[in-house]
Scaffold this motif. Structure first.
Motif, PDB file in Angstrom:
ATOM      1  N   VAL A  36       4.960  -1.839  -9.037  1.00  0.00           N
ATOM      2  CA  VAL A  36       3.833  -0.969  -8.699  1.00  0.00           C
ATOM      3  C   VAL A  36       3.655   0.103  -9.775  1.00  0.00           C
ATOM      4  CG1 VAL A  36       3.022   0.804  -7.086  1.00  0.00           C
ATOM      5  CG2 VAL A  36       3.943  -1.355  -6.211  1.00  0.00           C
ATOM      6  N   LEU A  37       4.756   0.716 -10.169  1.00  0.00           N
ATOM      7  CA  LEU A  37       4.691   1.763 -11.185  1.00  0.00           C
ATOM      8  C   LEU A  37       4.179   1.206 -12.512  1.00  0.00           C
ATOM      9  CD1 LEU A  37       5.296   4.685 -12.003  1.00  0.00           C
ATOM     10  CD2 LEU A  37       7.633   3.968 -12.542  1.00  0.00           C
ATOM     11  N   GLN A  38       4.683   0.060 -12.912  1.00  0.00           N
ATOM     12  CA  GLN A  38       4.268  -0.555 -14.177  1.00  0.00           C
ATOM     13  C   GLN A  38       2.778  -0.900 -14.138  1.00  0.00           C
ATOM     14  OE1 GLN A  38       6.399  -4.162 -15.065  1.00  0.00           O
ATOM     15  NE2 GLN A  38       5.200  -4.621 -16.877  1.00  0.00           N
ATOM     16  N   TRP A  39       2.319  -1.491 -13.050  1.00  0.00           N
ATOM     17  CA  TRP A  39       0.918  -1.895 -12.942  1.00  0.00           C
ATOM     18  C   TRP A  39      -0.027  -0.696 -12.930  1.00  0.00           C
ATOM     19  CZ3 TRP A  39       1.895  -5.853  -8.404  1.00  0.00           C
ATOM     20  CH2 TRP A  39       2.568  -6.984  -8.930  1.00  0.00           C
ATOM     21  N   ARG A  40       0.345   0.339 -12.168  1.00  0.00           N
ATOM     22  CA  ARG A  40      -0.528   1.512 -12.093  1.00  0.00           C
ATOM     23  C   ARG A  40      -0.591   2.235 -13.440  1.00  0.00           C
ATOM     24  NH1 ARG A  40      -4.190   2.327 -10.672  1.00  0.00           N
ATOM     25  NH2 ARG A  40      -4.171   4.494  -9.945  1.00  0.00           N
ATOM     26  N   ARG A  41       0.533   2.310 -14.136  1.00  0.00           N
ATOM     27  CA  ARG A  41       0.528   2.950 -15.454  1.00  0.00           C
ATOM     28  C   ARG A  41      -0.303   2.162 -16.459  1.00  0.00           C
ATOM     29  NH1 ARG A  41       6.869   5.040 -16.039  1.00  0.00           N
ATOM     30  NH2 ARG A  41       6.532   7.060 -14.995  1.00  0.00           N
ATOM     31  N   ALA A  42      -0.463   0.861 -16.209  1.00  0.00           N
ATOM     32  CA  ALA A  42      -1.309   0.032 -17.068  1.00  0.00           C
ATOM     33  C   ALA A  42      -2.778   0.098 -16.646  1.00  0.00           C
ATOM     34  CB  ALA A  42      -0.822  -1.409 -17.048  1.00  0.00           C
ATOM     35  N   GLY A  43      -3.078   0.896 -15.629  1.00  0.00           N
ATOM     36  CA  GLY A  43      -4.457   1.072 -15.194  1.00  0.00           C
ATOM     37  C   GLY A  43      -4.954   0.047 -14.198  1.00  0.00           C
ATOM     38  N   GLN A  44      -4.044  -0.767 -13.645  1.00  0.00           N
ATOM     39  CA  GLN A  44      -4.461  -1.796 -12.689  1.00  0.00           C
ATOM     40  C   GLN A  44      -4.397  -1.259 -11.263  1.00  0.00           C
ATOM     41  OE1 GLN A  44      -1.392  -4.309 -14.318  1.00  0.00           O
ATOM     42  NE2 GLN A  44      -2.886  -5.866 -14.902  1.00  0.00           N
ATOM     43  N   ARG A  45      -5.344  -1.687 -10.442  1.00  0.00           N
ATOM     44  CA  ARG A  45      -5.347  -1.276  -9.039  1.00  0.00           C
ATOM     45  C   ARG A  45      -4.306  -2.080  -8.266  1.00  0.00           C
ATOM     46  NH1 ARG A  45     -11.107  -1.986  -6.690  1.00  0.00           N
ATOM     47  NH2 ARG A  45     -10.850  -3.975  -7.775  1.00  0.00           N
ATOM     48  N   VAL A  46      -3.645  -1.407  -7.321  1.00  0.00           N
ATOM     49  CA  VAL A  46      -2.556  -2.031  -6.571  1.00  0.00           C
ATOM     50  C   VAL A  46      -2.635  -1.597  -5.118  1.00  0.00           C
ATOM     51  CG1 VAL A  46      -0.048  -2.288  -6.351  1.00  0.00           C
ATOM     52  CG2 VAL A  46      -1.064  -1.932  -8.615  1.00  0.00           C
ATOM     53  N   VAL A  47      -2.442  -2.565  -4.216  1.00  0.00           N
ATOM     54  CA  VAL A  47      -2.313  -2.242  -2.804  1.00  0.00           C
ATOM     55  C   VAL A  47      -0.890  -2.593  -2.374  1.00  0.00           C
ATOM     56  CG1 VAL A  47      -3.215  -4.483  -2.039  1.00  0.00           C
ATOM     57  CG2 VAL A  47      -3.300  -2.531  -0.487  1.00  0.00           C
ATOM     58  N   LEU A  48      -0.283  -1.687  -1.613  1.00  0.00           N
ATOM     59  CA  LEU A  48       1.109  -1.843  -1.179  1.00  0.00           C
ATOM     60  C   LEU A  48       1.127  -2.100   0.321  1.00  0.00           C
ATOM     61  CD1 LEU A  48       4.151  -1.602  -1.923  1.00  0.00           C
ATOM     62  CD2 LEU A  48       3.965   0.849  -1.415  1.00  0.00           C
ATOM     63  N   TYR A  49       1.812  -3.164   0.729  1.00  0.00           N
ATOM     64  CA  TYR A  49       1.961  -3.499   2.142  1.00  0.00           C
ATOM     65  C   TYR A  49       3.402  -3.220   2.568  1.00  0.00           C
ATOM     66  CZ  TYR A  49      -2.485  -5.963   1.755  1.00  0.00           C
ATOM     67  OH  TYR A  49      -3.811  -6.266   1.551  1.00  0.00           O
ATOM     68  N   SER A  50       3.567  -2.632   3.740  1.00  0.00           N
ATOM     69  CA  SER A  50       4.903  -2.365   4.291  1.00  0.00           C
ATOM     70  C   SER A  50       4.929  -2.817   5.742  1.00  0.00           C
ATOM     71  CB  SER A  50       5.246  -0.874   4.228  1.00  0.00           C
ATOM     72  OG  SER A  50       5.211  -0.385   2.913  1.00  0.00           O
ATOM     73  N   VAL A  51       5.981  -3.548   6.119  1.00  0.00           N
ATOM     74  CA  VAL A  51       6.164  -3.920   7.519  1.00  0.00           C
ATOM     75  C   VAL A  51       6.598  -2.673   8.284  1.00  0.00           C
ATOM     76  CG1 VAL A  51       7.430  -5.367   9.147  1.00  0.00           C
ATOM     77  CG2 VAL A  51       6.817  -6.270   6.879  1.00  0.00           C
ATOM     78  N   VAL A  52       5.867  -2.317   9.349  1.00  0.00           N
ATOM     79  CA  VAL A  52       6.217  -1.123  10.115  1.00  0.00           C
ATOM     80  C   VAL A  52       6.682  -1.446  11.531  1.00  0.00           C
ATOM     81  CG1 VAL A  52       4.742   0.406   8.776  1.00  0.00           C
ATOM     82  CG2 VAL A  52       3.799  -0.740  10.786  1.00  0.00           C
ATOM     83  N   GLN A  53       6.258  -2.577  12.073  1.00  0.00           N
ATOM     84  CA  GLN A  53       6.698  -2.968  13.413  1.00  0.00           C
ATOM     85  C   GLN A  53       6.758  -4.480  13.503  1.00  0.00           C
ATOM     86  OE1 GLN A  53       3.539  -0.626  15.448  1.00  0.00           O
ATOM     87  NE2 GLN A  53       5.156  -0.011  16.870  1.00  0.00           N
ATOM     88  N   THR A  54       7.694  -4.982  14.299  1.00  0.00           N
ATOM     89  CA  THR A  54       7.764  -6.411  14.593  1.00  0.00           C
ATOM     90  C   THR A  54       8.044  -6.590  16.079  1.00  0.00           C
ATOM     91  OG1 THR A  54      10.151  -6.565  14.189  1.00  0.00           O
ATOM     92  CG2 THR A  54       8.695  -6.920  12.299  1.00  0.00           C
TER      93      THR A  54
END
Length: 337
Positions: free
Chosen positions: A21-39
């Motif tokens: 994520v850090l590498q992509w954002r520093r390269a100017g690319q848009r990124v969406v992050l998904y996190s599991v919060v409940q199961t």
């Protein structure tokens, strides 16, 4: 509020997601992050598992066995995922049995994810830096504003989610300190690296240092007891003495067995292991500390070659890391006394 049970410090596989994520954002690319919060029911990944999706459809990480990942990519490609929408939203998979079957969720399992567009990646860089410094960090995500704040945390903290705030816990990589740079250590280092352990090696004997490439691990200077102290051994550190030289192995063990390391072991047969315990007692180590020593090391798989010994050792270390009770080893030790 939902809390996970037991230890929920994210493993380094999730830190690898954040590194991308850090590498992509520093390269100017848009990124969406998904996190599991409940199961609910059976789910392939536990709360806290992460996946990052780049604007061109490249992904890293996992939140399921694969089908949900495919749908997340499809959301991007068919326009359901838009950077102009909310900074954070919740997505649920597997509400019905048909949908659970479609997305490969067994027994009607259900997942709930946060979908988070990553803006300024400064928090990612700070979180990774603090984990590399062997800190435990809590990341709090405000689902209304998308704001991220970082706080110090402890090993007792767990992931929590109350519909407004996600609080996830991150920690440093698991580490393995090898005392001795002989042939067996090379095999152990290779297996440990495949399991994403940070590998450290200490061997004051200059003749054993040749042939170790940097990618196999980092050498720690000094004598073994100095190395144990120098790396600031913590609860995510395993230490194994592999030189077969008590002048080196026992130096490390005297310090390691009084440290916070979650695993301390030494190479040797049952006879040699009993002699080592007797010697450590003569050197003043307490009965309780000596009781922490794993020796002989490894699970019994009939191992003979260095590669097989390395496999059995790392299987034991991973089992203890994951909280598995080693009944086989207890029975063997009891029968040998």
């Amino acid at each position: 509020m939902v809390k996970t049970s037991g230890e929920s410090v994210m493993d380094s596989v999730d830190l690898n997601v954040l590194r991308s994520v850090l590498q992509w954002r520093r390269a100017g690319q848009r990124v969406v992050l998904y996190s599991v919060v409940q199961t609910w029911g059976s789910a392939p990944r536990q709360p806290g598992a992460m996946l990052a999706l780049r604007e061109d459809g490249v992904v890293i990480g996992s939140v399921s066995g694969g089908c949900i990942e495919d749908d997340l990519i499809q959301r991007l490609q068919d326009g359901r995922l838009s950077a102009t929408g909310p900074a954070v939203q919740l997505i649920t998979y597997g509400v019905t049995r048909d949908e659970a079957a479609r997305f490969g969720l067994p027994c009607g399992g259900t997942l709930r994810l946060t979908e988070e567009w990553v803006g300024d990646p400064a928090w990612v860089a700070e979180l990774l830096r603090r984990c590399e410094d062997h800190e435990i960090v809590a990341r709090e995500l405000d689902l209304h504003s998308g704001a991220v704040t970082l706080h110090s945390a402890s090993r007792q903290d767990v992931l929590t989610f109350d519909e407004r705030t996600l609080r996830a816990i991150y920690g440093p990589r698991w580490r393995l300190l090898l005392i001795g740079a002989g042939q067996l250590s090379r095999y152990v280092a290779e297996v440990a690296r495949l399991l994403d352990f940070e590998v450290l090696i200490c061997d004051p004997r200059a003749e054993f240092v040749q042939g170790w490439e940097a990618q196999h691990g980092r050498f720690v200077p000094g004598m073994p007891d100095e190395a144990v102290l120098g790396i600031e051994t913590d609860e995510r550190t395993a230490i194994v003495a592999l030189t077969h030289d008590p002048r080196l192995d026992d130096m490390a063990l005297l310090t390691a067995l009084n440290s916070r390391a979650f695993y301390v072991g030494a190479l040797g047969s049952q006879v040699n292991s009993r002699k080592r315990r007797d010697n450590l007692a003569l050197l003043g180590l307490s009965r309780e500390a000596i009781g922490r020593l794993h020796g002989p090391i490894g699970l019994h798989i009939g191992s003979h070659t260095p590669a097989e010994i390395a496999l059995s050792l790392m299987a034991e270390i991973v089992a203890i890391k994951n909280g598995v009770e080693l009944r086989q080893k207890k029975t063997e030790l009891a029968s040998s006394e």
